[in-house]
Write a protein that holds these residues in place. Structure first.
Motif, PDB file in Angstrom:
ATOM      1  N   ALA A   1       0.841  -1.194   0.000  1.00 30.57           N
ATOM      2  CA  ALA A   1       0.000   0.000   0.000  1.00 30.57           C
ATOM      3  C   ALA A   1       0.875   1.242   0.000  1.00 30.57           C
ATOM      4  N   GLU A   2       0.377   2.289  -0.625  1.00 31.83           N
ATOM      5  CA  GLU A   2       1.081   3.567  -0.601  1.00 31.83           C
ATOM      6  C   GLU A   2       0.859   4.291   0.721  1.00 31.83           C
ATOM      7  N   ARG A   3      -0.301   4.078   1.332  1.00 36.66           N
ATOM      8  CA  ARG A   3      -0.627   4.789   2.568  1.00 36.66           C
ATOM      9  C   ARG A   3      -1.607   3.946   3.375  1.00 36.66           C
ATOM     10  N   VAL A   4      -1.363   3.844   4.686  1.00 39.12           N
ATOM     11  CA  VAL A   4      -2.226   3.076   5.575  1.00 39.12           C
ATOM     12  C   VAL A   4      -2.687   3.984   6.709  1.00 39.12           C
ATOM     13  N   VAL A   5      -3.982   4.081   6.901  1.00 40.75           N
ATOM     14  CA  VAL A   5      -4.565   4.866   7.986  1.00 40.75           C
ATOM     15  C   VAL A   5      -5.389   3.916   8.842  1.00 40.75           C
ATOM     16  N   THR A   6      -5.064   3.809  10.137  1.00 40.25           N
ATOM     17  CA  THR A   6      -5.767   2.882  11.017  1.00 40.25           C
ATOM     18  C   THR A   6      -5.823   3.446  12.428  1.00 40.25           C
TER      19      THR A   6
ATOM     20  N   GLN B   1       8.917   3.925   5.898  1.00 42.65           N
ATOM     21  CA  GLN B   1       8.769   5.139   6.692  1.00 42.65           C
ATOM     22  C   GLN B   1       7.554   4.987   7.596  1.00 42.65           C
ATOM     23  N   VAL B   2       7.724   5.344   8.882  1.00 44.95           N
ATOM     24  CA  VAL B   2       6.634   5.266   9.846  1.00 44.95           C
ATOM     25  C   VAL B   2       6.514   6.607  10.553  1.00 44.95           C
ATOM     26  N   GLN B   3       5.304   7.143  10.595  1.00 45.35           N
ATOM     27  CA  GLN B   3       5.022   8.360  11.339  1.00 45.35           C
ATOM     28  C   GLN B   3       3.903   8.048  12.327  1.00 45.35           C
TER      29      GLN B   3
ATOM     30  N   PHE C   1       8.638  -1.518   7.112  1.00 44.42           N
ATOM     31  CA  PHE C   1       8.172  -0.214   6.667  1.00 44.42           C
ATOM     32  C   PHE C   1       9.360   0.600   6.165  1.00 44.42           C
TER      33      PHE C   1
END
Length: 240
Positions: A176-181, A193-195, A191
């Motif tokens: 995935a390009e972006r994961v929001v959870t 990059q992790v923010q 990963f």
């Protein structure tokens, strides 16, 4: 006697006129019958061409760009031509429209009456219509479980997938390009990059990590150096 001759001449002219009119009417009737017969004979050929276009659409998963393509790929032997001219093809949504300029409007009208679905438009063109095959439309509408190498789009979503609260189980690799959870339980993850505002991690293995403006690797090395110095100090009896 002269009066009788005059009557005979008039009668002869009238008879010739009637005979000429009868011949003209007969010729017109015969011509119309021949045209109707030709139109009836053309009906199977026209239907064969329309069926060939539909079959081409189903097999190639696209409509033909020209009727000559049907010949080159072996779908038909010849293009149906009720009169000399060039068919014009126009794709609109799920329908292919064929238009042939009419050289004789009356013939075009009679031909349109013989071929189902045909009609003469406002620009005096004989138009035919071929709709997208139902099988192909259904294939494109649903997501396939199996791979079709000739149509990779069958395994691609065209809208967002809403699971409506249900779980997504037994997934292999998730790219995935972006994961929001709001929450996640992960046994192992990689990963780039992790923010995160906050994170609770038991074991963390990272080749490069930054906390605030400090490099975690440099901080760990500095802590290790301080620990070694402390142990050395204790061994020498100092650092009480």
């Amino acid at each position: 006697m002269q009066k009788r001759r005059g009557l005979i001449l008039i009668e002869l002219v009238i008879a010739l006129s009637l005979l000429s009119a009868l011949l003209l009417f007969s010729q017109h009737w015969l011509t119309q019958q021949n045209r109707n017969a030709l139109a009836v004979n053309d009906l199977p050929v026209a239907q064969q061409m329309l069926k060939a276009i539909e079959y081409f659409w189903l097999q190639e998963r696209r409509p033909p760009t020209s009727l000559n393509e049907l010949i080159s790929k072996g779908y038909i032997a010849a293009v149906w031509q009720p009169w000399p001219g060039e068919w014009r093809l126009q794709l609109s949504a799920n329908m292919l429209r064929l238009a042939l300029p009419a050289t004789d409007l009356a013939v075009a009208q009679r031909t349109s009456e013989q071929v189902p679905g045909a009609h003469v438009n406002s620009t005096n063109e004989l138009t035919l219509h071929v709709f997208e095959p139902v099988q192909l439309a259904l294939h494109k509408r649903y997501l396939h479980r199996t791979v079709d190498v000739t149509a990779p789009e069958y395994n691609q979503m065209e809208v967002d997938l809403n699971m409506n609260g249900h779980a997504l189980d037994n997934a292999g690799n998730v790219i995935a390009e972006r994961v929001v959870t709001t929450s996640a339980l992960i046994d192992q993850a990689t990963f780039n990059q992790v923010q995160a505002a906050s994170a609770s991690v038991t074991d963390l293995l990272a080749s490069n990590a930054t906390l605030g403006s400090h490099d975690v690797v440099l901080l760990a090395n500095r802590v290790q150096q301080l620990h070694e110095q402390w142990q050395l100090c204790l061994a020498n009896g100092g650092c009480q």
